[in-house]
Design an enzyme around this catalytic site. Structure first.
Site, PDB file in Angstrom:
ATOM      1  N   TYR B 234      -2.558  24.847  42.402  1.00  0.00           N
ATOM      2  CA  TYR B 234      -2.160  26.005  41.596  1.00  0.00           C
ATOM      3  C   TYR B 234      -1.165  25.598  40.518  1.00  0.00           C
ATOM      4  O   TYR B 234      -1.054  26.269  39.501  1.00  0.00           O
ATOM      5  CB  TYR B 234      -1.629  27.120  42.494  1.00  0.00           C
ATOM      6  CG  TYR B 234      -2.655  27.507  43.531  1.00  0.00           C
ATOM      7  CD1 TYR B 234      -3.902  27.978  43.129  1.00  0.00           C
ATOM      8  CD2 TYR B 234      -2.431  27.330  44.888  1.00  0.00           C
ATOM      9  CE1 TYR B 234      -4.878  28.277  44.058  1.00  0.00           C
ATOM     10  CE2 TYR B 234      -3.404  27.634  45.829  1.00  0.00           C
ATOM     11  CZ  TYR B 234      -4.633  28.107  45.408  1.00  0.00           C
ATOM     12  OH  TYR B 234      -5.604  28.381  46.325  1.00  0.00           O
ATOM     13  N   ARG B 444     -14.905   9.122  48.809  1.00  0.00           N
ATOM     14  CA  ARG B 444     -14.018   7.965  48.729  1.00  0.00           C
ATOM     15  C   ARG B 444     -14.618   6.728  49.407  1.00  0.00           C
ATOM     16  O   ARG B 444     -13.968   6.068  50.206  1.00  0.00           O
ATOM     17  CB  ARG B 444     -12.658   8.210  49.373  1.00  0.00           C
ATOM     18  CG  ARG B 444     -12.316   9.631  49.709  1.00  0.00           C
ATOM     19  CD  ARG B 444     -10.958   9.753  50.308  1.00  0.00           C
ATOM     20  NE  ARG B 444     -10.022  10.160  49.282  1.00  0.00           N
ATOM     21  CZ  ARG B 444      -8.772  10.501  49.494  1.00  0.00           C
ATOM     22  NH1 ARG B 444      -8.276  10.431  50.695  1.00  0.00           N
ATOM     23  NH2 ARG B 444      -7.999  10.863  48.523  1.00  0.00           N
TER      24      ARG B 444
END
Lengths: 164, 554
Positions: B234, B444
């Protein structure tokens, strides 16, 4: 104009709220009724002062006996440890339709424990024991992979689960 | 009728030295982004089994490149952009200059932090990815550098608070102008949210990498990391919301309909800091009850994003109808699509809708088991931070760079090409990542180097990722050409002001709305909720067992 906008907004938010509440009800349904559980607290492995973590793992039950063990008419335990960059045991065989409880831990870094195409999916943290129960419905050769980065050869870390 | 939402409608320009510092802070972010996306291309090609990363300058392994990609793009670039952009919008809202000393301090701190972090990564001693989970142990400049990058954001927030205090002294009884309000609340939110990662790095990891601590507790480290690690998204997003609320309505010739709704959105983000535990849903040692409670709060934080969707779409609709658009969606095609700044940001909003939906799926308690740590997750966040944020930053740059340089944008048409290339690219890329993740493809992971037979469903996914990622890369290359050309050969023009929005109604000067500006009460509410949610679990971890030694095989 302003008033209309506020009415529309209220309507939009109520609809959104209903959707979100519906999602939460569905989540409760999957976890309570369908019993799809996330891993929780199982136990820790405490090395004695000066003792390497790996030594502490191997003297702690159930990690003193790796592999598959029958513990009930239709229940099995599959005990693993993970080390950069392999799982032990490298291959296991379990029957179709039986409840398999996977118990695993790591002796060095954080690893992942994920059987592709299933929801056997957990993190292995050094010093913590992970546990998840799953029933294979179809026979086959399942790929167990580490899905958390654990160093140079992370991409080679895998094992096999044969379901017969 | 319309009332500007900033306090100084008569116009205001920052002193030259402050404008220059803001410019260099943002350019630092762009320079870092260039290296970050270069290392994004090799990641994407890797999924398509094209192994090029060993040819990349300074990069020896896939994971070193991935660390560069994550740390540079998601941490340093976003923070540098926020430090510069939010400082500018807050100053403009107040119609007041900032504190030059603090601007300098923030710029030097993030610059030194970036150099230290980059040095650790390039020297191969910090291939620990941007989550740096202990006991993977990077060399100390990595942790020190990251700490400085975070401290630079705190210095920026201090600057904003000093400016706010001055405004309140000089304008007793007046509302905080909306443009400034959004920036100030963003940084208040981040100051609290960043405490987790700050404690993790400064109290545990940095002393440990210097040999002062023998070991770490991986579970406590992860928990502190993710305390910050979800709210951080955010902090990436809110500066973009400032643009979507504060500039886009003006750029499309529309208007914001409600001043208070925007303030409520920002306060909801502030209060709901304990969200996003899905990163730890599958961790052992964490009680299920904690996971469940935060799952519910995470669904709660979706409300301010839905409110934003409404307000911003409404502003677009006003603009589209003023331009002659009619019907249920006809207005959507009449907004100024030829303006690269609008085009990039509206495309970013469209991607954000898909990002929001996949985000809800990640947060869905039991569904997370299907996709945790698969490529579904990067598929999701390349739509959010990778597009909603990154493509919006590019869109903002199309007016911001000309404003900071006082030069004309080099080519508007190239800006459209860049935006569409990037947008189409990310749709293909995310489609590949999401489908691969559903088929169990791990994230990953150097897929081009795996030593087991690749499941069939991963192959098509990998090809889509390679194609989509290459298009995104091409879009960013065009963006950098535009920025460089504007800076170097742009025509000199005078640009007096930034494009701030207007609201349909003047902010209330009496009534409950005044409470929205009393920030200390909202801060108290946020802290109380954090203590209730995280307190019992963290307390149960004492005495800490710092007994897991470091691991450096990367």
């Amino acid at each position: 104009m302003n008033h209309t906008a506020e009415r529309y907004e209220r309507f939009f938010l109520i609809i959104s709220g209903v959707f979100l509440a519906g999602f939460l009800v569905l989540l409760a349904y999957t976890s309570i009724h369908m019993k799809i559980m996330l891993p929780g607290r199982v136990g820790v492995i405490e090395p004695r002062p000066g003792e390497p973590l790996a030594a502490a793992v191997f003297r702690t039950a159930p990690f003193n006996h790796l592999g598959v063990k029958k513990i009930g008419p239709d229940d099995y335990e599959a005990v693993y440890f993970a080390q950069a960059w392999a799982f032990f045991p490298r291959q296991i065989e379990v029957p179709v339709g039986a409840r398999i409880k996977f118990i695993a831990t790591s002796v060095d870094v954080t690893h992942g424990f994920f059987i592709a195409g299933t929801r056997v999916n957990m993190m292995l943290l050094p010093g913590q024991i992970s546990e998840e129960t799953y029933t294979f419905r179809k026979p086959g050769k399942y790929l167990l992979i580490c899905h958390e980065y654990c160093g140079l050869l992370h991409h080679m870390m895998h094992a096999w689960v044969i379901v017969k | 009728m319309s009332t500007p939402i900033v306090a100084a409608p008569e116009g205001f320009s920052l002193p030259d030295d402050q404008r220059r510092l803001i410019k260099w802070t943002i350019y630092l972010g762009f320079i870092v982004l260039a290296f970050g996306v270069l290392n994004g291309l090799d990641q994407a090609l890797n999924y398509a089994h094209i192994d090029v990363f060993r040819f990349f300058p300074g990069m020896r392994t896939y994971y070193q490149g991935l660390t560069t990609h994550g740390v540079f793009n998601a941490i340093i670039m976003t923070f540098a952009f926020a430090n510069g952009f939010v400082a500018l919008t807050v100053a403009r809202g107040f119609g007041s200059k900032l504190n030059s000393g603090l601007l300098w301090a923030s710029f030097i701190t993030i610059l030194v932090g970036t150099v230290l972090t980059a040095w650790a990564i390039v020297s191969g001693k910090a291939s620990v990815l941007y989550t740096f989970y202990a006991p993977l142990e990077a060399s100390w400049p990595f942790y020190l550098g990251l700490a400085l990058v975070v401290i630079s954001t705190w210095i920026t927030s201090l600057n904003l608070f000093v400016t706010l205090a001055k405004y309140r002294r000089e304008h007793p009884g007046q509302r905080i102008p909306l443009l400034s309000y959004m920036g100030v609340v963003t940084y208040v939110f981040w100051d609290i949210a960043s405490l987790g990662i700050a404690i993790e790095v400064v109290v545990f990891l940095l002393p440990w990498s210097l040999g002062l601590l023998k070991g770490t507790d991986p579970l406590v480290d992860r928990t502190l990391f993710w305390f910050t690690g979800h709210p951080i998204v955010y902090f990436w997003l809110l500066p973009i919301y400032i643009s979507w609320y504060g500039m886009i309505p003006r750029q499309v010739n529309g208007a914001l309909f409600s001043d208070s709704a925007v303030r409520i959105v920002f306060l909801l983000f502030l209060i709901l800091i304990p969200v996003g535990f899905h990163h730890q849903y599958l961790d052992p040692g964490v009680p299920r009850s904690l996971k469940y409670v935060i799952a519910v709060l995470t669904f709660g934080v979706f409300v301010p994003s839905l409110m934003t969707a409404f307000s911003v779409m409404y502003a677009l609709e006003i603009g589209g109808r003023r331009a002659g658009g009619s019907g249920l969606i006809g207005w959507f095609f009449r907004i100024p699509w030829k303006d690269p700044s609008v085009c990039a940001q509206v495309l970013a909003m469209l991607a954000f809708m898909l990002g929001g939906i996949t985000g809800l799926m990640n947060a869905s308690y039991s569904m997370n088991l299907e996709i945790h740590n698969t490529t579904f997750v990067p598929g999701h966040f390349h739509l959010t931070v990778g597009t909603a944020v990154a493509l919006s930053i590019m869109g903002i740059a199309y007016w911001l760079v000309p404003y900071l340089e006082q030069k004309e944008l080099w080519s508007r048409k190239a800006g459209l090409v860049s935006s569409w290339l990037y947008f189409i690219g990310v749709l293909i890329f995310a489609r590949g990542m999401i489908s691969g993740g559903l088929a169990g493809m791990p994230r990953r992971t150097a897929i081009s180097l795996i030593d087991y037979p690749e499941p069939h469903a991963w192959k098509l996914a990998g090809i889509l990722i390679g194609i989509g990622g290459s298009l995104m890369f091409a879009g960013v290359v065009v963006f950098f050409v535009i920025v460089a050309a504007t800076v170097l050969v742009g025509k000199r023009v005078e640009i007096a002001d930034i494009p701030y929005s207007v609201t349909l109604a003047r902010p209330q000067t009496a009534g409950w709305e005044l409470g929205l500006d009393r920030l200390r009460y909202w801060i108290a509410a946020a802290v109380v909720l954090i203590v209730i949610i995280y307190g019992p679990f963290l307390a149960s971890q004492f005495p800490l067992r710092l007994n897991i030694p470091g691991f450096v095989a990367f």
